[in-house]
Structures are given as C-alpha cells and as structure tokens.
Design a protein around this motif. Structure first.
Motif, short mmCIF file in Angstrom:
data_model
loop_
_atom_site.label_atom_id
_atom_site.label_comp_id
_atom_site.label_asym_id
_atom_site.label_seq_id
_atom_site.Cartn_x
_atom_site.Cartn_y
_atom_site.Cartn_z
N GLN A 86 -21.20 -14.04 -22.02
CA GLN A 86 -21.30 -13.45 -23.25
C GLN A 86 -20.02 -13.49 -23.96
O GLN A 86 -18.94 -13.16 -23.21
CB GLN A 86 -21.75 -11.96 -23.12
N ASP B 111 -18.56 -11.91 -26.93
CA ASP B 111 -19.12 -10.93 -27.96
C ASP B 111 -18.19 -11.13 -29.35
O ASP B 111 -18.63 -10.72 -30.31
CB ASP B 111 -19.36 -9.76 -27.68
N THR C 251 -19.09 -12.64 -32.56
CA THR C 251 -19.95 -12.22 -33.59
C THR C 251 -19.02 -11.83 -35.11
O THR C 251 -19.82 -11.85 -35.94
CB THR C 251 -20.35 -10.74 -33.22
N THR D 249 -22.58 -16.54 -29.75
CA THR D 249 -22.01 -15.46 -28.77
C THR D 249 -22.16 -15.58 -26.94
O THR D 249 -21.94 -14.71 -26.30
CB THR D 249 -22.52 -14.06 -29.18
N GLN E 146 -15.34 -5.37 -25.27
CA GLN E 146 -15.97 -6.41 -25.43
C GLN E 146 -14.65 -7.61 -25.54
O GLN E 146 -14.70 -8.54 -26.29
CB GLN E 146 -16.94 -6.60 -26.66
N PHE F 218 -25.48 -11.49 -29.15
CA PHE F 218 -25.08 -10.28 -29.60
C PHE F 218 -25.07 -10.18 -31.06
O PHE F 218 -24.46 -10.86 -31.88
CB PHE F 218 -23.66 -10.01 -29.16
N PHE G 215 -25.73 -3.78 -24.60
CA PHE G 215 -25.45 -4.43 -23.48
C PHE G 215 -26.24 -4.60 -22.41
O PHE G 215 -27.00 -3.61 -22.01
CB PHE G 215 -23.85 -4.30 -23.35
N ARG H 164 -30.08 -4.30 -24.67
CA ARG H 164 -30.31 -5.37 -25.56
C ARG H 164 -31.79 -5.53 -25.91
O ARG H 164 -32.33 -5.76 -26.79
CB ARG H 164 -29.63 -6.59 -25.52
#
Length: 659
Positions: free
Chosen positions: A104, A106, A109, A154, A204, A223, A229, A425
């Motif tokens: 991931q 993040d 984003t 992401t 993150q 994300f 998460f 999530r």
C-alpha cells in the motif's frame, strides 16, 4: 475515525411467566411478517473449515503472514517533506507460493490523478506528488537485486523472479522514498502551524504490506479515503530525525531517552511512571525557551513497538508534554502521555487529556482485554479524530466532554481493530461499530458519569432514545446495510450505518436479547480468541452464538444484512371471560419483517406497574400472539416497549387502555 454516538442503557427487570399462543380468531391484522424467512436455516454461507472453525475460532490450520519493519525518516521542516527508508522483512505463512507481492502506498491518494479524486466525499483541494520512490530492491537467501515493480494509484506490485515459498518463505524488501507532507487537507495525516511552531501528525508514512489471507488472497482495495486499513502484524523498529528543539511523540517505547531528553525531562518521566496524577514533562514556559534557543542541528529519536500492525508519530517544537501511570490488571508498566500546544492548555481543555486517556485505557483493560503496549499517546492537531496503535490524533480545539469522548473513542480503537485485526476497508462496522459500543459504557464509568450519557448533538437530540433515532435510517429505502463496504456508503449514511446502527445492535444484544452476563462473556471470548488475528464477519457471528449459547441468525439477518423494520402492535386487551380474576388476555401482532423480544408494561389503576417479557421465539411461528397476564388487580392500560429499547417504527399502536 472520529465518531459521535450515544446510548442510554436501561437494566430490564422482569417478573412472572409469559404464555404465548396463536390467536384463536380470524387474523384480520395486516402484516408483512414472514416467520419462515426470518428464522430460515442455513444462515452461514460457508461451513466451518480447518482455517476458520464452525465455533467462530481460528481453526487448527489457521495462518496469517507477518511483516516486520525497520524504518528511518527525516523531516525537513522548511520544505515540509519526509525522506524515508523502509526495510520490510516479510514471511509467507500461507500454503500458497506467491509469484508477486502487493504493498500500500497511501500517500499517493494526494496526487492529482489519484482514484480518490473520483470519490466525492473526500476530494482534497490541494495536491502533493505522492511517493517519490528512488529505489526498490528485494533480498532472498542473501542475494539482493533491483525489484521489478509497478505502481497503480495507491498500490505497488512487486513481480518476483521466482515465487516466494509457502509455509514460511521469507523475503526482504527495501524502499527508499520521499514525499511532501500534506497540509491540513491531509485529513488523517498533516502538518499545521501554531504560534510556537509547526505540528506534524505523521501516519501512512511508509510503504505497507497488503494483507494476504484466506478470504481474498491479496486484499488490494485502493485507499479512497473512507475505507480505512487492513494490515499485517509484526515488530517495528523506527527512527525519526528532526530539528533539535522538537519533541517526537512516537508509538511504542522510546529506546534512547538519554540522547534526546534533558535531565529534568528524564526525572519527570520517572516520576510520571509512578504517579496516578498527571506530571508535566515539558511546560509551556519551556516550550517558549526551546522555540527561541534550540532549533539548530538535529536529533534522532529511536522507537520500538512489538506485535503491532502499524506505527505513527507526532513531532513539534510547540508541544507541552505531560504523562501519568496507567494501572493495568496484569501490573505491566504503562504510561499515558499527551502532547499539545499552548493554545490547547488548561484544565477545561487538554490539561485533562492524559486523565481521559489513562482512565479509558484502565476501563477497557479491565472490562474487555488488557492494553498490550508500554505507552499510549494523545496528540493534539488538526487530523482530529484518528487512531493508530498506541497513539491517537485528537482535535487541537477540543474541550470538555468533546475531548473526553473523542479520546475514549480513538484510544478504544486500540481494541478494534488494532488488537482484533479486522478489515476496516471492507467491514467498517467491525471497528467503528464495536468501538462506539464500548464507548457507551466507558462514558457511564468515567468519573461517576461526568460526561454520561454520551450524546451526539447532531444525530441525537436531547431526550431522544437511540432506538428511535435509527428509525429514519431504517425507513429510508436508499440506506445501505451494515454489511456495505465503507467506500460504497454515501457520507449521508456513514455515521448511522457504520457507527450508530452496529453499536445500537450490540447494546440491544447485551441489554435486551442475551443479558449482560451472557453477552460480556461471549464478547470477551471473541476478543481473546481473535487478538492479533484477522477475523471475518462470520467468525464474529459464530463466536458470539457459540459462547452465548444462542442461535442469533435471525438477528444478524435482520440487523446486519438487511434493514428490516420492526413494528409490534397491541391489538386487543380484555379480561378473560370478562372476569378480572381470571387475568387479562392481550393480543399482540408483529407487523413487519423484523422480530425482537417484547417488553410488556402493565399499568394498574392503583398506580403500580408489572413487566412481562415475550421472548423472540414467540414469533418463530406466529404473526399474532395472545398472552394471559395473571393478576386480579384492575388494569388501566398495556404498553409495549415502554422504555424505547427497540426501534419500533410506529409507536402509535404500542399501547391500549383496558375497558
């Protein structure tokens, strides 16, 4: 995330027995209730397996992968950038060989072309360039080579030259990167300016392994901002380099306090470890001194946190810092700390933040499961209402009851989903709903109910009943169900569906269906069984049923998978054979598709009240039931659900006068 929810809990006292039978008359009541549908068998989609047992516990062959992290970060307070290096030691405990790995990213984003820009609830007005990756390597069996990787929004996919072995295969990933820390538009992570310096709330902040499990394989949902998460557990060793005058409040244990703290701060910390009262570690006056004299050079703060799924930290030269001892049932040492700017000081505001944090941890530890980490931090900033293991980001302007409520809620997330590692999530209700539920009782407990009951001025008008407040959502044909994924839940319904309804469901399950003794045992059993593991929704449902000894499929079906409506109505009340000495026959109908136990209040003409209970099995065959109330006293009226404990959509038909 930040919640706002309240429920008033009423202890139910019942006497007598209930004699329910099919009404001996022509059924003229209009009802859409179908008992065969509500109580249908074969509720569960899957049989119990070697991985997930039918009793709701991990099976004998349950597995989950592991990710250990070594992290280094340096914050440039002029450019507002974080430069980092992450080494991830990943272990594949699954029975599958893995041809590729997913991570991931993040921070992506915040890019201009991020998928989250199409997610209307969380579109940021400002942008960053996301992760700027300078190198990615993988090491297997001592051999290091450049990774073949692809970044998609992401997510990062690393394509392996040869599969990672099943049943214990290991690989080491190293990623060098930097990113611009978002300003206050960051929502969950940001920097903001105070009069004595910038506050950085860093989360993150490193590439994180996606979860590979037996439900989805690789769980690669992007994300988008609403869904939170889902992370693997492991040990974290991390270092943060900042200008000398800054304090770093990091999750886990500070390993080098002698290198980053002065003698006075060390002495105060030692006192705080023994004190139930809050001890100042860094005062407002000392903040002003540090701001003026000690911003040259850098210091590196070194932390370690074991058996956790994430780490986060705050950093600022503006922090006032205080702390107090947390008393845990197992007597392990634990410290509650708060960091906040001078703008937030005072006992009507953040001066009580550590007290709120300490008391919440002590209550949750005694009631449900012992807090496992040596430190807990309450940090003030503008990423208000966000939670990570061992640290929470709360509102810089929060005061009084709002600060207590958000503190209790955010630290409560350390139980759901930081200890019980559910998939936020996909199933937001398994962390927000559970956590909102335990908050209700924490508020009742704190300081003799100083901030009880927990109320939400936006959603719950004063004097309102929580069960009544969910009715508009249940009646709304466009409302999603609890089982909807967070990213598919419109903002209008996010609070009612993800927080309020699942929490209210657990309150009803505890107070109205199972009773506190059965519920508490089952709920604690679920927490203990799934601590540091990854439960699915069916694991929770099965665990509660097995430990409480009750088939609750009718409840899960109506409350979680559907928005079934409830409408119980009293149709008739007359003395048996027109003789009050033979008791009162009361005819009750279930008119909608949901069923619940029904509390019946019998009000006598002399002012007394008697309560009876119809169990939910009353409706396992019948739409209409007749109960005989054995009393020779004259009765004035009969009322169903007098305390508004269940979400009856039509209370106009809940009472009747006895002629």
């Amino acid at each position: 995330m930040k919640f706002i929810y309240t429920c008033v809990c009423v202890a139910l006292l019942f006497s007598g027995t209930v004699n329910a039978q099919q009404a001996n008359r022509q059924d003229t009541v209009i009802s859409s209730y179908n008992p065969a549908e509500l109580f249908a068998p074969l509720f569960y989609k899957y049989r119990g397996s070697q991985n997930h047992s039918a009793n709701g516990a991990p099976g004998p062959k349950y597995w989950q992968n592991r990710a250990d992290y070594i992290l280094n970060a340096t914050i440039d307070t002029i450019a507002n950038t974080l430069t980092g290096n992450a080494t991830i030691n990943y272990k594949n405990n699954s029975p599958d060989k893995l041809d590729f790995l997913w991570l991931q990213l993040d921070q992506n984003t915040y890019k201009a072309d991020a998928l989250s820009n199409s997610f209307t609830s969380y579109v940021a007005k400002e942008r960053t360039r996301g992760y700027e990756i300078s190198s990615v390597t993988v090491t297997v069996n001592g051999k290091t080579q450049k990774a073949n990787y692809l970044v998609t929004d992401t997510r990062m996919q690393i394509k392996l030259a040869s599969p990672l072995n099943a049943d214990g295969g290991t690989i080491s990933i190293n990623i060098a990167y930097k990113y611009t820390i978002p300003g206050t538009f960051g929502n969950r992570t940001d920097w903001n300016q105070t009069k004595n310096g910038k506050i950085y709330e860093i989360a993150q902040w490193y590439p994180r392994m996606c979860v590979y499990d037996d439900a989805q394989g690789w769980d690669t949902l992007p994300f988008l901002g609403s869904g939170e998460f889902y992370l693997e557990y492991g040990d974290f060793d991390y270092k943060v380099t900042v200008p000398t005058g800054m304090i770093v409040a990091g999750a886990g244990e500070l390993l080098n306090p002698q290198e980053v703290l002065n003698a006075l701060q060390l002495a105060r910390l030692a006192n705080a470890r023994k004190s139930d009262k809050t001890i100042m570690i860094r005062t407002a006056d000392e903040v002003l001194t540090a701001t003026k004299t000690s911003l040259k050079g850098t210091k590196t703060w070194h932390f370690k946190m074991l058996n956790t799924r994430d780490v986060a930290f705050g950093a600022s030269s503006a922090y006032i810092w205080d702390a107090a001892k947390v008393n845990l049932p197992n007597n392990k040492p634990c410290l509650a700390m708060s960091v906040y700017p001078v703008e937030s000081a005072g006992n009507d505001a953040w001066g009580r933040a550590t007290e709120y944090l300490k008391e919440s941890i002590e209550y949750f530890s005694k009631k449900w499961f012992v807090y496992p980490w040596p430190v807990a931090i309450n940090e003030a900033g503008t990423a208000a209402g966000m939670e990570y293991p061992g640290i929470v980001f709360d509102g810089i302007t929060d005061k009084g009851k709002e600060l207590y409520w958000v503190t209790a809620h955010e630290i409560g997330h350390n139980w759901f989903p930081m200890i019980v590692g559910s998939n936020e999530r996909r199933f937001g209700w398994m962390d927000e709903g559970f956590n909102t539920f335990i908050d209700v009782y924490a508020s009742d407990n704190f300081n003799g109910g100083e901030y009880a009951p927990k109320r939400d001025d936006e959603y719950a008008p004063k004097g309102g009943y929580p069960a009544d407040e969910i009715v508009p959502t249940i009646l709304d044909p466009n409302a999603p169900t609890i089982m909807s994924i967070p990213d598919a839940t419109p903002e209008k319904y996010r609070h009612p569906i993800t927080y309020f309804k699942p929490a209210l469901g657990l309150v009803m399950l505890r107070e109205h269906i199972l009773g506190p003794a059965r519920f508490d045992y089952a709920f604690k059993h679920y927490i203990e069984t799934w601590a540091y593991k990854h439960p699915q929704p069916e694991d929770f449902f099965r665990s509660m049923e097995n430990a409480a000894g009750e088939d609750l499929s009718w409840f899960w079906r109506s409350w979680y998978y559907n928005n079934y409506k409830l409408d119980v109505a009293v149709i008739d009340a007359r003395y048996a054979d027109k003789d009050k000495k033979r008791g009162l026959n009361v005819t009750i109908a279930n008119k909608e598709q949901m069923a619940m136990p029904v509390k019946v209040a019998v009000k006598f003409k002399d002012g007394g009240i008697m309560y009876k209970r119809l169990p939910v099995v009353t409706w396992i065959q019948n739409k209409i039931a007749v109960i005989n109330l054995e009393t020779i006293k004259e009765i004035a009226s009969v009322e169903l659900d007098p305390d508004h404990e269940v979400p009856d959509i039509n209370r106009a038909n809940n009472s009747i006068k006895v002629k």
